[in-house]
Design a protein around this motif. Structure first.
Motif, PDB file in Angstrom:
ATOM      1  N   SER A  64      11.441  13.854 -10.320  1.00  0.00           N
ATOM      2  CA  SER A  64      11.131  13.198 -11.805  1.00  0.00           C
ATOM      3  C   SER A  64      11.458  11.610 -11.762  1.00  0.00           C
ATOM      4  CB  SER A  64      11.737  13.946 -12.740  1.00  0.00           C
ATOM      5  OG  SER A  64      13.152  13.777 -12.768  1.00  0.00           O
ATOM      6  N   ASP A  65      12.224  11.449 -10.744  1.00  0.00           N
ATOM      7  CA  ASP A  65      12.623   9.959 -10.937  1.00  0.00           C
ATOM      8  C   ASP A  65      11.434   9.172 -10.053  1.00  0.00           C
ATOM      9  OD1 ASP A  65      16.199  11.010 -10.737  1.00  0.00           O
ATOM     10  OD2 ASP A  65      14.829  10.268 -12.531  1.00  0.00           O
ATOM     11  N   LEU A  66      10.712   9.624  -9.620  1.00  0.00           N
ATOM     12  CA  LEU A  66       9.553   8.880  -8.639  1.00  0.00           C
ATOM     13  C   LEU A  66       8.789   8.175  -9.593  1.00  0.00           C
ATOM     14  CD1 LEU A  66       8.755   8.280  -5.719  1.00  0.00           C
ATOM     15  CD2 LEU A  66       6.950  10.048  -6.308  1.00  0.00           C
ATOM     16  N   GLN A  67       8.596   6.855  -9.400  1.00  0.00           N
ATOM     17  CA  GLN A  67       7.725   6.039  -9.969  1.00  0.00           C
ATOM     18  C   GLN A  67       6.512   5.560  -9.213  1.00  0.00           C
ATOM     19  OE1 GLN A  67       7.852   5.831 -13.686  1.00  0.00           O
ATOM     20  NE2 GLN A  67       9.630   7.067 -13.409  1.00  0.00           N
ATOM     21  N   ILE A  68       5.210   5.825  -9.428  1.00  0.00           N
ATOM     22  CA  ILE A  68       4.311   5.178  -8.684  1.00  0.00           C
ATOM     23  C   ILE A  68       3.471   4.151  -9.359  1.00  0.00           C
ATOM     24  CG2 ILE A  68       1.998   5.920  -7.272  1.00  0.00           C
ATOM     25  CD1 ILE A  68       3.146   8.740  -7.563  1.00  0.00           C
ATOM     26  N   ARG A  69       3.208   3.036  -8.726  1.00  0.00           N
ATOM     27  CA  ARG A  69       2.372   1.973  -9.301  1.00  0.00           C
ATOM     28  C   ARG A  69       1.636   1.426  -8.028  1.00  0.00           C
ATOM     29  NH1 ARG A  69       4.674  -2.610  -7.071  1.00  0.00           N
ATOM     30  NH2 ARG A  69       7.079  -2.654  -6.644  1.00  0.00           N
ATOM     31  N   ALA A  70       0.714   0.563  -8.558  1.00  0.00           N
ATOM     32  CA  ALA A  70       0.002  -0.398  -7.416  1.00  0.00           C
ATOM     33  C   ALA A  70       0.790  -1.387  -7.017  1.00  0.00           C
ATOM     34  CB  ALA A  70      -1.268  -1.055  -8.355  1.00  0.00           C
ATOM     35  N   MET A  71       0.747  -1.615  -5.794  1.00  0.00           N
ATOM     36  CA  MET A  71       1.489  -2.509  -5.068  1.00  0.00           C
ATOM     37  C   MET A  71       1.152  -3.948  -5.582  1.00  0.00           C
ATOM     38  SD  MET A  71       1.624  -1.617  -0.945  1.00  0.00           S
ATOM     39  CE  MET A  71       1.752   0.266  -0.474  1.00  0.00           C
ATOM     40  N   ARG A  72       2.145  -4.691  -5.407  1.00  0.00           N
ATOM     41  CA  ARG A  72       1.815  -6.329  -5.736  1.00  0.00           C
ATOM     42  C   ARG A  72       2.494  -7.173  -4.567  1.00  0.00           C
ATOM     43  NH1 ARG A  72       4.905  -4.007 -10.463  1.00  0.00           N
ATOM     44  NH2 ARG A  72       6.846  -4.954  -9.482  1.00  0.00           N
ATOM     45  N   GLY A  73       2.155  -8.336  -4.523  1.00  0.00           N
ATOM     46  CA  GLY A  73       2.248  -9.446  -3.350  1.00  0.00           C
ATOM     47  C   GLY A  73       2.955  -8.863  -2.355  1.00  0.00           C
ATOM     48  N   ASP A  74       4.201  -8.738  -1.888  1.00  0.00           N
ATOM     49  CA  ASP A  74       4.764  -8.410  -0.770  1.00  0.00           C
ATOM     50  C   ASP A  74       4.781  -7.221  -0.465  1.00  0.00           C
ATOM     51  OD1 ASP A  74       4.983 -11.131  -0.014  1.00  0.00           O
ATOM     52  OD2 ASP A  74       7.023 -11.444  -0.623  1.00  0.00           O
ATOM     53  N   ASP A  75       4.491  -6.047  -1.445  1.00  0.00           N
ATOM     54  CA  ASP A  75       4.507  -4.669  -1.439  1.00  0.00           C
ATOM     55  C   ASP A  75       3.565  -4.286  -0.133  1.00  0.00           C
ATOM     56  OD1 ASP A  75       6.351  -4.280  -3.380  1.00  0.00           O
ATOM     57  OD2 ASP A  75       4.674  -4.203  -4.869  1.00  0.00           O
ATOM     58  N   ILE A  76       2.436  -4.923  -0.123  1.00  0.00           N
ATOM     59  CA  ILE A  76       1.516  -4.335   1.347  1.00  0.00           C
ATOM     60  C   ILE A  76       2.169  -4.914   2.475  1.00  0.00           C
ATOM     61  CG2 ILE A  76      -0.728  -4.902   2.093  1.00  0.00           C
ATOM     62  CD1 ILE A  76      -1.766  -5.136  -0.544  1.00  0.00           C
ATOM     63  N   ALA A  77       2.766  -6.165   2.429  1.00  0.00           N
ATOM     64  CA  ALA A  77       3.709  -6.409   3.696  1.00  0.00           C
ATOM     65  C   ALA A  77       4.537  -5.382   3.834  1.00  0.00           C
ATOM     66  CB  ALA A  77       4.026  -7.785   3.442  1.00  0.00           C
ATOM     67  N   LEU A  78       5.230  -4.823   3.043  1.00  0.00           N
ATOM     68  CA  LEU A  78       6.302  -3.908   3.329  1.00  0.00           C
ATOM     69  C   LEU A  78       5.479  -2.416   3.904  1.00  0.00           C
ATOM     70  CD1 LEU A  78       8.992  -2.646   2.863  1.00  0.00           C
ATOM     71  CD2 LEU A  78       8.452  -1.711   0.670  1.00  0.00           C
ATOM     72  N   ALA A  79       4.471  -2.179   3.302  1.00  0.00           N
ATOM     73  CA  ALA A  79       3.624  -1.163   3.886  1.00  0.00           C
ATOM     74  C   ALA A  79       3.455  -1.249   5.267  1.00  0.00           C
ATOM     75  CB  ALA A  79       2.203  -0.654   3.383  1.00  0.00           C
ATOM     76  N   ASP A  87      -2.955  -8.172   9.173  1.00  0.00           N
ATOM     77  CA  ASP A  87      -3.572  -7.053   8.529  1.00  0.00           C
ATOM     78  C   ASP A  87      -3.384  -7.122   7.190  1.00  0.00           C
ATOM     79  OD1 ASP A  87      -4.465  -6.262  11.059  1.00  0.00           O
ATOM     80  OD2 ASP A  87      -3.175  -4.375  10.994  1.00  0.00           O
ATOM     81  N   ALA A  88      -2.024  -7.377   6.727  1.00  0.00           N
ATOM     82  CA  ALA A  88      -1.876  -7.362   5.257  1.00  0.00           C
ATOM     83  C   ALA A  88      -2.662  -8.020   4.409  1.00  0.00           C
ATOM     84  CB  ALA A  88      -0.186  -7.655   5.018  1.00  0.00           C
ATOM     85  N   ALA A  89      -2.823  -9.369   4.523  1.00  0.00           N
ATOM     86  CA  ALA A  89      -3.897  -9.994   3.994  1.00  0.00           C
ATOM     87  C   ALA A  89      -5.202  -9.707   3.807  1.00  0.00           C
ATOM     88  CB  ALA A  89      -3.483 -11.720   4.323  1.00  0.00           C
ATOM     89  N   CYS A  90      -5.654  -9.296   4.843  1.00  0.00           N
ATOM     90  CA  CYS A  90      -7.076  -8.574   5.093  1.00  0.00           C
ATOM     91  C   CYS A  90      -7.243  -7.493   4.233  1.00  0.00           C
ATOM     92  CB  CYS A  90      -7.289  -8.367   6.472  1.00  0.00           C
ATOM     93  SG  CYS A  90      -7.310 -10.020   7.710  1.00  0.00           S
ATOM     94  N   PHE A  91      -6.181  -6.499   4.259  1.00  0.00           N
ATOM     95  CA  PHE A  91      -6.453  -5.330   3.462  1.00  0.00           C
ATOM     96  C   PHE A  91      -6.389  -5.589   1.964  1.00  0.00           C
ATOM     97  CE2 PHE A  91      -4.321  -2.914   7.555  1.00  0.00           C
ATOM     98  CZ  PHE A  91      -5.480  -3.063   8.106  1.00  0.00           C
ATOM     99  N   ALA A  92      -5.588  -6.455   1.598  1.00  0.00           N
ATOM    100  CA  ALA A  92      -5.371  -6.720   0.101  1.00  0.00           C
ATOM    101  C   ALA A  92      -6.734  -7.346  -0.528  1.00  0.00           C
ATOM    102  CB  ALA A  92      -4.207  -7.690  -0.065  1.00  0.00           C
ATOM    103  N   VAL A  93      -7.637  -7.805   0.087  1.00  0.00           N
ATOM    104  CA  VAL A  93      -8.695  -8.546  -0.537  1.00  0.00           C
ATOM    105  C   VAL A  93      -9.414  -7.243  -0.872  1.00  0.00           C
ATOM    106  CG1 VAL A  93      -8.414 -10.559   0.509  1.00  0.00           C
ATOM    107  CG2 VAL A  93      -9.992  -8.640   1.661  1.00  0.00           C
ATOM    108  N   VAL A  94      -9.730  -6.105  -0.347  1.00  0.00           N
ATOM    109  CA  VAL A  94     -10.658  -5.097  -0.565  1.00  0.00           C
ATOM    110  C   VAL A  94     -10.597  -4.318  -1.829  1.00  0.00           C
ATOM    111  CG1 VAL A  94     -11.819  -3.098   0.624  1.00  0.00           C
ATOM    112  CG2 VAL A  94     -10.716  -4.790   1.987  1.00  0.00           C
ATOM    113  N   ASP A  95      -9.333  -3.830  -2.029  1.00  0.00           N
ATOM    114  CA  ASP A  95      -9.285  -3.117  -3.460  1.00  0.00           C
ATOM    115  C   ASP A  95      -7.568  -3.058  -3.508  1.00  0.00           C
ATOM    116  OD1 ASP A  95      -8.906  -1.366  -5.536  1.00  0.00           O
ATOM    117  OD2 ASP A  95      -9.563   0.581  -4.372  1.00  0.00           O
TER     118      ASP A  95
END
Length: 279
Positions: A2-17, A32-40
């Motif tokens: 129940s402690d899991l919080q799900i949100r849209a990634m921000r900034g460097d989060d995609i780099a973390l992925a 890759d991170a910068a290219c992927f982020a522009v789509v959605d």
């Protein structure tokens, strides 16, 4: 759970992925991170406990009919606790009624089937060390080709319009694109990009193997050879033969799967997949 919080990634989060994907051995590209982020950007989700990341996933909506899922990773020490299912369900909900595609690793393919995905074909990653060949003639820089021509050609091999992604992919730092023109028409094109290890070629699209070979030679020449990877549809014997002709060998396999049938594509023109993460 129940402690899991799900949100849209921000900034460097995609780099973390992308960093997590690298740790899993997926060898992402440096841009890759910068290219992927522009789509959605809203399609990249992160699950946190006490603001500490524990899971990632992406389900990128390309248009109102098609989405592609990737980056499905749960931290290794927290697997088996239901976090993966929760963030998976959130990603599927983001896609809505769209057809969803993915490249599934072997260990997860049964789970994907349970979620309604059906196998289309396998993609096989070929890799190896390649000496830089001579630069072939009749090749032009891809960024010198009108984007509208590339978009129209890409529409024959991909289930959705992805002009924003293509613009970012072609122009990203370190990415090199080459095109082959025949009688004033675009007969093939491809991109090579630097990765954590070596380079990846993708996409590689051509009317025939001869054209694909010329483009691949041009890309390898521009990159200076070295370690290279090419993701090949297993249902395309000529693409496999092309990879093997450059001395590449299978290293990894995924299953291209979809939740519903997609429009007919000219898969015979695909000699290299763009990305296992975004299709």
């Amino acid at each position: 759970m129940s402690d899991l919080q799900i949100r849209a990634m921000r900034g460097d989060d995609i780099a973390l992925a992308v960093e997590w994907a690298a740790a899993e051995g997926w060898n992402p590209g440096l841009s890759d991170a910068a290219c992927f982020a522009v789509v959605d950007a809203a399609g990249f989700l992160i699950g946190e406990i006490d603001r500490t990341p524990v899971a990632t996933i992406s389900c990128v909506n390309y248009d109102d009919r098609f989405a592609f899922l990737g980056f499905y990773i749960v931290r290794s020490d927290l697997r088996g606790r239901g976090y993966g299912l929760r963030i998976w369900n959130a990603a599927i909900a983001h896609a809505g009624a769209r057809v969803i595609g993915l490249d599934g690793v072997v260990a997860q393919q049964d789970n994907y089937r349970k979620s309604g995905f059906a196998l289309a074909y396998a993609n096989i990653r070929y890799g190896g060390i390649v000496a830089a060949p001579a630069q072939p003639s009749d090749i032009v820089a891809l960024d010198g080709i009108p984007l509208a021509l590339i978009e129209a050609d890409d529409a024959t091999v991909f289930p959705a319009s992805r002009s924003t992604f293509l613009r970012a992919w072609i122009g990203a730092p370190g990415h090199i694109g080459r095109a082959l023109m025949r009688e004033g028409k675009l007969a093939g094109w491809g991109v090579i990009r630097p990765c954590r290890h070596g380079h990846k070629i993708g996409p590689l699209v051509a009317d025939d193997r001869a054209g694909a070979e010329i483009i691949m030679q041009a890309l390898l020449a521009a990159a200076g050879g070295g370690e290279v990877f090419l993701d090949v549809p297993s249902v395309k014997p000529e693409a496999i033969a092309l990879a093997e002709s450059f001395g590449l060998a299978p290293t990894f396999e995924t299953a291209r799967m979809y939740t519903s049938p997609i429009p007919p594509l000219q898969l015979d023109r695909v000699f290299g997949v763009t990305s296992f993460e975004l299709g």
